[in-house]
Design an enzyme around this catalytic site. Structure first.
Site, PDB file in Angstrom:
ATOM      1  N   CYS A  21      -4.480 -11.460  -6.465  1.00 55.29           N
ATOM      2  CA  CYS A  21      -5.116 -10.405  -5.675  1.00 55.29           C
ATOM      3  C   CYS A  21      -5.747  -9.305  -6.517  1.00 55.29           C
ATOM      4  O   CYS A  21      -6.829  -9.480  -7.054  1.00 55.29           O
ATOM      5  CB  CYS A  21      -4.114  -9.818  -4.674  1.00 55.29           C
ATOM      6  SG  CYS A  21      -4.905  -8.951  -3.287  1.00 55.29           S
ATOM      7  N   LYS A  65       3.143 -11.239 -10.870  1.00 53.44           N
ATOM      8  CA  LYS A  65       1.942 -10.396 -10.813  1.00 53.44           C
ATOM      9  C   LYS A  65       2.015  -9.324 -11.897  1.00 53.44           C
ATOM     10  O   LYS A  65       3.056  -8.696 -12.099  1.00 53.44           O
ATOM     11  CB  LYS A  65       1.831  -9.751  -9.431  1.00 53.44           C
ATOM     12  CG  LYS A  65       0.474  -9.113  -9.141  1.00 53.44           C
ATOM     13  CD  LYS A  65       0.376  -8.718  -7.671  1.00 53.44           C
ATOM     14  CE  LYS A  65      -0.999  -8.189  -7.316  1.00 53.44           C
ATOM     15  NZ  LYS A  65      -1.119  -7.864  -5.871  1.00 53.44           N
ATOM     16  N   GLU A  80      -1.286 -14.872  -1.060  1.00 50.66           N
ATOM     17  CA  GLU A  80      -0.239 -14.087  -1.709  1.00 50.66           C
ATOM     18  C   GLU A  80       1.004 -13.988  -0.819  1.00 50.66           C
ATOM     19  O   GLU A  80       0.903 -13.728   0.382  1.00 50.66           O
ATOM     20  CB  GLU A  80      -0.789 -12.696  -2.010  1.00 50.66           C
ATOM     21  CG  GLU A  80       0.108 -11.813  -2.854  1.00 50.66           C
ATOM     22  CD  GLU A  80      -0.565 -10.505  -3.257  1.00 50.66           C
ATOM     23  OE1 GLU A  80      -0.008  -9.791  -4.097  1.00 50.66           O
ATOM     24  OE2 GLU A  80      -1.666 -10.206  -2.720  1.00 50.66           O
ATOM     25  N   SER A 138     -12.748   5.132  30.816  1.00 56.08           N
ATOM     26  CA  SER A 138     -13.335   6.387  31.284  1.00 56.08           C
ATOM     27  C   SER A 138     -14.830   6.302  31.542  1.00 56.08           C
ATOM     28  O   SER A 138     -15.410   7.213  32.127  1.00 56.08           O
ATOM     29  CB  SER A 138     -13.077   7.485  30.249  1.00 56.08           C
ATOM     30  OG  SER A 138     -13.834   7.242  29.070  1.00 56.08           O
TER      31      SER A 138
END
Length: 707
Positions: free
Chosen positions: A182, A121, A45, A363
């Site tokens: 999509c 789209k 896309e 840490s």
């Protein structure tokens, strides 16, 4: 016989607004597709400009440069004799659309450079991390097309004034191709259903679908389901990599026919261009539909607008051409996904940022150790890619380390070149955490430093004392809650300042060029409750674990202990999580994270999913948890947990406005900047909501006493 077709789909690592690089990757994918005999090539896309352009879509430059790239594609000899399907933004009647452009550059007819159709789209992604309706409008005219007037730069190449624009399909000499984009695959009204009933045999889907833990199976099941119901061939293309934001696109290009997968791309890969081809038989689709779909296909419906092209996808001598057979999809475990996805994202960010490596305050706890392991995993992937002959990765590594002759031999050695860790000790730090950090750094190969911050902390407190005449004390030494919290915060913030100082100058001090990116290590659960200091060492350039839960991170470290032979991780996992910001008791840590938060990390994961995914406020969350936790907590205890969480959440929500950009991996992420759009100023008493909970608890208690 003219019934077998070879089709290509791909995953491309495009970069927003990198028109030069995007063009090169598109051309390379087309070239590879042709070498495998494909007559149709599908890309991801918005591949021309990059999917993540965001508000750059408003700019006329983005539209202009996209058409300039399209012209280059039309003129290139690489695109000859293959139908190319590319994605770009287009403005039609002053409205911006997210479009697919299908074109054919035929060598048989030199003047035949034609745009065949433009398909906008129709169903937009507008949830979670997506904001497509902010920049684009959906094409809502079903089965309708209009004439689109091409820009003059394209007219000069194709000789066309207009092309069809709208809801249409492409009819070749031997089959019919229909487009989905999509989110249309995920929608309950997916276009492939009506297209299939109208005789469309090949469906294509160009996506920019991001990675989330445990998501890949949804994508695969949707593609399989699309062709199981009504037959057909489905091509799925996807974006890959970090194109400039918090999400990572994980590829997974695939081809399916009649519910079976026949070709699969990698989910995580360092290859910028991956092309998947499959040879399939159109007669298999027609036979499949003959029994299942014919009665429905005969019913009345509005037909698709067909755009005809005098071009076949098949050849007349395909009898001996073998077709691809069904395969089983390999799914990664969540631990493998964590190891691979953020590691690929880190590499894209590093190589595209122009920096020389990473710096991490280590840490000796689960979170910072997880971040360290992700960098180590990245180095493993890089060395494997170089070994496999990936010249682009080798070129990028050499540029990062500043050595044109460098050749990485193993992950540990590469880690020492690009990764610096530092343990920032204070008088409240224990020897156990110092030793755990040192041991892990040694095993992964990072360049490790021990730094003591007491001098800086006392200097800052000295300034405060000189102005106010007061010296704050820890609670253990008789100080108030405010003093205790301020003393913890000043340590954390000093670490942030020192992390950036060493990131900027540590390579300079050793005579090497460049600077380092500071890595953060706050997990998604701590972000949810705000259990971190604003602008402390969790504030960094990027945070690869910011979207991952503590529970998943522990599973990931167990995986790393086995996969990478990092024995130091077992001691880290066995130790209680602690910030080590308060005085030790007899040399031992008395402060623990879960005690400070008032709930366990596993409880936080449940609460986080209810808050975001199930969209629960305080009362509805309480109503669900009294059933979910009934075996371990009473209604009163559940009510206390819920009220305590929402108090912490609302008091600390402001911290999310400044949180380090994090890899998006979890659907209950509280990231205020992109994903979780909620206020940061709350009435922290939640009076109405908490009163509803209390009323419900009273009713339940009364009913129980009557029984």
């Amino acid at each position: 016989m003219g019934r077998k077709v070879t089709l290509a789909t791909c995953s491309l690592n495009q970069w927003s607004l990198d028109f030069e690089g995007n063009l090169e990757r598109i051309l390379k994918s087309i070239e590879i597709a042709k070498t495998h005999g494909a007559k149709y090539r599908l890309g991801p896309e918005l591949e021309i400009c990059g999917y993540g352009c965001a508000d750059h879509f408003y700019e006329s430059d983005t539209l202009l440069h996209s058409f300039q790239v399209l012209r280059k594609l039309l003129e290139s000899p690489v695109t000859q004799d293959i139908i190319c399907d590319v994605g770009m933004p287009i403005m039609h009647h002053n409205v911006r659309y997210n479009c697919r452009v299908l074109f054919l550059n035929s060598m048989l007819a030199p003047s035949c450079r034609k745009i065949l159709l433009i398909r906008p789209k129709m169903l937009m992604a507008n949830h979670g991390s997506y904001r497509e309706l902010r920049w684009f409008s959906p094409w809502n005219q079903l089965r309708k097309t209009e004439e689109y007037f091409l820009p003059r730069m394209i007219q000069e190449v194709t000789g066309q004034d207009t092309v069809p624009f709208g809801d249409c399909v492409l009819s070749t000499k031997d089959t019919c191709i229909g487009t989905e984009i999509c989110a249309e695959l995920w929608n309950p009204r997916s276009p492939h259903i009506d297209m299939g009933l109208d005789g469309v045999e090949i469906f294509t889907n160009s996506s920019a679908s991001h990675h989330e833990l445990r998501k890949a199976d949804q994508r695969v099941n949707l593609v399989r389901s699309a062709t199981t119901k009504s037959g057909g061939i489905y091509l799925y293309a996807n974006q890959r990599g970090c194109d400039g934001d918090r999400v990572y696109y994980d590829g997974c290009a695939m081809v399916a026919i009649n519910g079976d997968l026949v070709a699969q791309g990698a989910q995580f890969s360092l290859n910028d261009v991956e092309v998947i081809t499959a040879t399939v038989d159109l007669e298999d689709v027609r036979s499949y539909r003959g029994e299942l779909c014919q009665p429905l296909m005969e019913s009345e419906h509005k037909p698709c607008h067909r755009v005809k092209v005098d071009f076949p996808l098949s050849t007349c001598d395909d009898f001996y051409l073998p077709t691809h057979q069904p395969i089983m999809w390999h799914f990664h475990t969540p631990e493998e996904e964590i190891s691979l996805g953020p590691a690929c994202w880190l590499w894209d960010y590093l190589r595209r940022s122009g920096q020389a490596g990473f710096l991490l305050p280590l840490s000796g706890g689960v979170d910072s150790s997880s971040t360290a392991c992700l960098v180590h995993s990245m180095c493993v992937l890089l060395c494997q890619a170089v070994e496999d002959g990936n010249t682009q990765v080798l070129k990028d590594i050499r540029r990062v380390v500043g050595d044109d002759s460098y050749f990485p031999q193993q992950a540990k050695e590469l880690c020492g070149r690009i990764f610096t860790t530092c343990y920032m000790a204070s008088e409240n730090s224990s020897e156990d955490t110092r030793n755990r950090a040192k041991e892990l750094a040694s095993q992964i190969g990072s360049s490790h430093m021990n730094i003591n911050i007491d001098m800086a902390v006392k200097g800052i407190l000295g300034i405060f004392s000189a102005v106010t005449g007061r010296w704050p004390q820890f609670h253990a030494n008789g100080g108030s809650h405010r003093e205790n919290l301020a003393l913890q915060n000043v340590q954390a913030r000093v670490r942030m300042v020192l992390a950036y100082l060493f990131a900027q100058l540590s390579l300079w001090a050793s005579g090497r060029p460049g600077g380092l990116l500071v890595l953060g290590s706050a997990n998604v659960d701590e972000s949810l409750t705000g259990y971190f200091t604003k602008y402390d060492c969790s504030s960094a350039d990027i945070n690869p674990i910011g979207g991952i839960s503590k529970t998943d991170l522990k599973g990931f470290l167990l995986y790393c202990a086995e996969q990478f032979q990092l024995s130091a991780l077992r001691g880290i996992l066995a130790a209680p999580p602690t910030a080590e910001l308060e005085p030790l008791t007899d040399g031992q840590v008395s402060q623990t994270d879960e005690a400070d938060m008032g709930m366990t990390y596993s409880e936080l994961s449940v609460i986080g999913r209810l808050r975001k995914i199930s969209k629960c406020g305080p009362f509805s969350m309480f109503c669900k948890l009294i059933h979910m936790w009934k075996e371990v907590l009473s209604p009163t205890e559940v009510a206390q947990k819920v009220k305590h969480f929402f108090w912490m959440y609302s008091v600390n929500r402001h911290k999310m406005t400044t949180v380090t950009p994090s890899y998006h991996a979890e659907s209950y992420s509280p990231d205020d900047n992109r994903f979780d759009l909620r206020p940061f100023l709350y009435n922290t008493h939640w009076t109405w909501q908490f009163r509803c909970i209390d009323t419900q608890v009273s009713q339940m208690t009364a009913n129980t006493s009557k029984q």
